[in-house]
Design a protein around this motif. Structure first.
Motif, short mmCIF file in Angstrom:
data_model
loop_
_atom_site.label_atom_id
_atom_site.label_comp_id
_atom_site.label_asym_id
_atom_site.label_seq_id
_atom_site.Cartn_x
_atom_site.Cartn_y
_atom_site.Cartn_z
N ASP A 102 1.16 -1.07 -0.42
CA ASP A 102 -0.05 -0.38 -0.22
C ASP A 102 1.01 1.11 0.10
O ASP A 102 0.59 2.38 1.07
N ILE A 103 2.05 1.25 -0.90
CA ILE A 103 2.80 2.45 -1.22
C ILE A 103 2.78 3.66 -2.14
O ILE A 103 2.00 2.71 -3.68
N ALA A 104 1.89 4.45 -1.62
CA ALA A 104 2.24 5.28 -3.30
C ALA A 104 2.90 5.91 -4.09
O ALA A 104 4.06 5.63 -3.70
N PRO A 105 2.93 4.78 -5.48
CA PRO A 105 4.02 4.86 -6.55
C PRO A 105 4.39 6.32 -6.57
O PRO A 105 5.75 6.00 -6.97
N ALA A 106 4.07 7.65 -6.01
CA ALA A 106 4.85 7.84 -6.40
C ALA A 106 4.95 9.02 -4.94
O ALA A 106 5.59 10.89 -5.20
N ILE A 107 5.27 8.66 -4.13
CA ILE A 107 6.16 9.38 -2.58
C ILE A 107 6.96 9.25 -2.83
O ILE A 107 7.67 10.14 -2.14
N ASN A 108 8.43 8.41 -3.28
CA ASN A 108 9.86 8.86 -3.83
C ASN A 108 10.28 10.34 -4.60
O ASN A 108 11.27 10.82 -4.66
N ARG A 109 8.79 10.28 -5.62
CA ARG A 109 9.51 12.00 -6.67
C ARG A 109 9.48 12.90 -5.98
O ARG A 109 8.99 13.14 -5.30
N ARG A 110 10.81 13.82 -6.54
CA ARG A 110 11.13 14.98 -6.58
C ARG A 110 10.66 15.94 -6.78
O ARG A 110 10.36 17.05 -6.31
N ARG A 111 9.69 15.90 -8.02
CA ARG A 111 9.34 17.08 -8.57
C ARG A 111 7.97 17.00 -9.23
O ARG A 111 7.33 15.49 -9.43
N PHE A 112 7.07 17.32 -9.09
CA PHE A 112 5.26 17.87 -9.31
C PHE A 112 5.40 18.81 -10.22
O PHE A 112 5.66 19.81 -9.96
N GLY A 113 4.35 19.00 -11.44
CA GLY A 113 4.10 20.21 -12.29
C GLY A 113 3.31 21.17 -11.62
O GLY A 113 3.29 21.93 -11.74
N PHE A 114 2.37 20.73 -10.30
CA PHE A 114 1.33 22.15 -9.26
C PHE A 114 1.93 22.28 -8.60
O PHE A 114 2.45 23.79 -7.86
N GLU A 115 3.68 22.25 -8.32
CA GLU A 115 4.70 23.05 -7.51
C GLU A 115 5.10 24.96 -7.44
O GLU A 115 5.19 25.16 -6.89
N LYS A 116 5.20 25.00 -8.81
CA LYS A 116 5.54 25.97 -8.70
C LYS A 116 4.55 27.16 -9.71
O LYS A 116 3.80 28.26 -10.14
N TRP A 117 2.66 26.18 -9.37
CA TRP A 117 1.82 26.70 -9.81
C TRP A 117 1.55 27.53 -8.62
O TRP A 117 1.82 27.64 -7.66
N LEU A 118 1.02 28.96 -9.04
CA LEU A 118 0.75 30.14 -7.61
C LEU A 118 -0.24 29.90 -7.24
O LEU A 118 -0.67 30.38 -5.96
N HIS A 119 -1.41 28.62 -7.33
CA HIS A 119 -2.57 27.95 -6.43
C HIS A 119 -2.61 27.07 -5.96
O HIS A 119 -3.30 26.43 -4.73
N HIS A 120 -1.16 26.54 -5.89
CA HIS A 120 -0.87 24.78 -4.92
C HIS A 120 -0.47 24.95 -3.68
O HIS A 120 -0.13 26.39 -3.36
N SER A 121 -1.15 24.79 -3.23
CA SER A 121 -1.34 24.57 -1.87
C SER A 121 -0.16 23.41 -0.40
O SER A 121 -0.37 22.29 -0.42
N GLU A 122 1.17 24.06 -0.77
CA GLU A 122 1.96 23.02 -0.16
C GLU A 122 1.42 22.50 1.38
O GLU A 122 1.48 21.65 1.58
#
Length: 749
Positions: free
Chosen positions: A218-238
């Motif tokens: 039950d491990i999220a497949p993207a849990i180790n990814r370093r970057r996503f496309g929404f990180e520099k999106w101005l509406h992104h909620s950290e």
């Protein structure tokens, strides 16, 4: 929470799996499209899709929709949208584009039009402009145009979601991560009990093993990814994103604990990856260590080891075997794909009782050649390759699991299980079970057998050719070596699809099984191809000693044959009339057999009353075989066996012989000399052989090179008579050019 519309892309034919995933993470109003699915949900829903989807390629957030008549419409639409509300003007940018059913412009030009529009707007508003970065942009946009309608979407995923971050090393022809996950989900892996065993016996870089562990824990497949496309999106909620990753970490910890409890320290690993290539093993171990399942590998729950599928047994407890074996792109051009898959099917049926099997191949015909009936077949795209995913259940020999039939879960009807003909107790197909093409071959075999029956009985012949490419689309030869049959596939022209040729070969094999009532292991498959180097008599399998070979009878003589270990069996069936000729003319003569192979011609000469025989060959294996054949027939004295290169040996020979038999290979690359090419070198070879003839001696020169042309100089200098048409038996009438033969004597002056 606000609700938005999103679109998730995925490989073709996985749309239903994607729909199930989107529903599980809270997506609503899901609409399947070709290569993806639209869905509604909050920003949290989109984040969950990026984090948890094992199937999706990308999660897109549509922002702009417009009509398209020309490239300028694309540029204007991009320029009029308020991009400043979504990313900073100095952000780096990349634009992907997909155009279908439209000729408005090229994809590259369409993407450039989007960039131009955004840059013009940013420059006019702030005097600054975004820079283009196609590799690692802050913001990735996707343009799509279908017919006369276009749209621009924010790519929430950034890089494709199939890139989980653990593929640090790769091997040729690997499987994509989301394709691997789809294989496992289609196979029911997610629904199997905790602690079930998993095996990939040809694991490559370990993708299937890794994805299986991620699903089981039950491990999220993207849990180790370093970057996503929404990180520099101005509406992104950290804050929202951090809460979701924290939840994923908790689920991971719980899943790993559950697997550790199921594992019971010291037991057989729950997940096993094997590969015969040490580079693949190294790559798989590196990738596992870099994945979110690394803790399972450290604990011994995952094992990556070097192993040969055809030699190693599976774990004792059955589970799921998922495999992406070679399917042409990963096999050498000279390899026989059909034989590879057929042997693989034999192993499945023999030692994988109780296992579920999911097999992914790029060619349906190869899956069919396993000799097993699939419970279910899916179509899956692996990258750009359309693949077949076949599912099998191998029934165990344990009483509680063994049955000659299985229940059809949907209709409640019993259907015969024919994963293996052996399960029916017959071991071979009936005529009715054959395809129309195979039935045609069956009828031709029956017709040929009737034609040859009387001749075979009169001549006391056991081994013969029953079929020789009688129908061009089934370009095989069928040789009978009771109780076995050998099916030789002639190399198909480059214009013929090798997979289609393999499918026809499979039909031919089934027809032979049905006509002769033989189980699969009694039909040997070999492939004839243009020989290179020393491959004239190369082994096609493991070598067998004399005691392991069978004995055949021909014209009252006996010979050892081997139908399994070599391309040739130890006797050339088409040369049968030539051997008879040798016996008829050998009485009272000294006999020399050059390129003697297994010495069958030598035995005929001895049986005909030759005073002495000399057999020459560069191969120790075949000289030993020749000597064994002579002893088998009681010829123990007056025979010598010389191991040497024939051309070299002739140059230094001092004796003379009354009768010489010369049957050289078309091409050879013996270690003891330079390359031998029959067409170029036959004149020197024939002259040397003639020079070793006694007065009134005879040279019998034969070869099977169909394009051979006798040297005009030899024809001028020697007495040469071609007798090829007199050396063809009824079983080779369809291929009268299979060999050519000449009687050669010095020209009398």
């Amino acid at each position: 929470m606000n609700s938005y519309t999103f679109f998730a892309t995925c490989p073709f034919y996985l749309e239903e799996l994607l729909k199930d995933e989107l529903e599980s993470i809270g997506g609503t109003d899901i609409q399947i499209a070709h290569g993806g699915a639209g869905f509604s949900g909050s920003i949290e829903t989109a984040y969950r899709a990026c984090l948890w989807s094992r199937i999706a390629n990308r999660i897109l957030f549509p922002l702009v929709s417009f009509d398209v008549e020309s490239p300028d419409d694309i540029r204007k639409a991009a320029e009029s949208f308020e991009w400043e509300n979504h990313f900073a003007p100095d952000s780096t940018l990349a634009v992907d584009s997909t155009l279908t059913k439209t000729k408005v412009c090229t994809p590259d030009y369409a993407a450039l039009s989007v960039k131009d529009g955004i840059v013009d707007r940013a420059r006019n508003l702030s005097g600054r402009r975004p820079d283009i970065d196609t590799k690692n942009p802050d913001i990735r946009l996707h343009l799509h145009v279908t017919l006369k309608r276009g749209g621009i979407a924010l790519d929430m995923s950034g890089e494709g979601l199939h890139k989980r971050g653990y593929r640090l090393e790769t091997v040729k022809a690997g499987i994509r991560e989301n394709t691997a996950a789809a294989v496992l989900i289609r196979a029911g892996w997610a629904d199997m009990p905790a602690g079930s065993f998993f095996l990939d016996p040809m694991c490559g870089s370990g993708t299937l093993v890794t994805e299986a562990a991620l699903i089981a824990a039950d491990i999220a497949p993207a849990i180790n990814r370093r970057r996503f496309g929404f990180e520099k999106w101005l509406h992104h909620s950290e804050t929202l994103w951090n809460s979701l990753t924290a939840e994923a970490a908790e689920r991971k910890a719980a899943g790993i604990t559950a697997l550790k409890n199921a594992y019971k320290n010291g037991a057989v690993p729950l997940f096993t990856g094997r590969d015969n290539n040490p580079k693949a093993v190294t790559a798989a171990r590196t990738n596992i260590r870099g994945s979110a399942a690394a803790e399972l590998y450290s604990a011994g729950i995952i094992s990556i080891e070097r192993g040969d599928f055809f030699k190693q047994l599976p774990p004792e407890n059955p589970g799921l075997l998922a495999v992406n074996p070679p399917y042409g792109e990963r096999l050498n051009k000279d390899d026989d794909m059909l034989l590879f898959y057929r042997k693989m099917g034999e192993i499945f049926k023999r030692v994988y009782g109780g296992w579920k099997i999911a097999l992914l191949t790029g060619h349906r015909e190869l899956s069919d050649s396993l000799g097993m009936r699939a419970d279910k077949i899916n179509t899956v795209y692996n990258g750009g390759i359309r693949c077949t995913l076949s599912h099998f259940r191998i029934f165990s020999d344990r009483p509680e699991e063994s049955n000659d039939s299985v229940q059809n879960g949907e209709k409640g009807e019993k259907t015969t299980d024919s994963d293996s003909m052996a399960l029916t107790g017959r071991g071979y197909p009936s005529f009715e079970e054959l395809s129309p093409g195979a039935q045609m071959i069956y009828n031709r075999l029956k017709k040929n057998a009737k034609r040859l029956k009387s001749w075979l009985k009169t001549e006391r012949i056991e081994c013969y050719r029953l079929y020789d490419a009688d129908m061009p689309e089934y370009s095989v030869a069928v040789d009978i070596y009771p109780p076995e049959a050998v099916v030789q596939e002639y190399a198909a022209p480059k214009t013929i699809d090798p997979v289609a040729a393999s499918g026809r070969l499979r039909e031919a094999v089934l027809a032979v099984q049905a006509w002769l009532e033989l189980p699969e292991d009694m039909v040997k498959i070999k492939k004839r191809k243009k020989q290179r180097g020393s491959s004239q008599y190369e082994k096609s399998g493991s070598a067998a000693d004399i005691s392991g070979r069978r004995i055949l009878s021909e014209h009252g003589l006996k010979f050892f044959i081997d139908t399994s270990s070599y391309l040739d069996t130890g006797i050339f069936l088409d040369s049968r009339p030539i051997r008879k000729l040798i016996r008829n003319e050998a009485k009272g003569k000294s006999f020399l057999n050059l390129f003697c192979y297994t010495g069958t011609a030598t035995a005929y000469a001895a049986d005909g009353g030759a005073l002495s025989t000399t057999s020459v060959d560069a191969s120790k294996t075949y000289l030993d075989w020749a000597e064994a054949n002579m002893k088998l027939n009681g010829f123990r004295t007056g025979n010598s066996f010389v191991r040497d290169d024939c051309l070299t040996w002739l140059k230094s020979a001092v004796n003379r012989w009354d009768f010489i038999y010369l049957d050289p290979p078309t091409f050879s690359n013996s270690k003891s000399r330079t390359i031998f090419d029959l067409q170029k070198d036959h004149e020197e070879l024939v002259r040397l052989a003639v020079s070793r003839l006694a007065p009134d001696g005879l040279l019998l020169f034969c070869n099977n090179f169909r394009k051979f042309k006798m040297s005009p100089e030899l024809e001028n200098d020697l007495d040469i008579t071609e007798i090829s048409d007199r050396t063809i038996d009824p079983d080779f009438e369809r291929r009268k050019t299979i060999h050519r033969c000449w009687r050669i004597k010095p020209r009398k002056t």
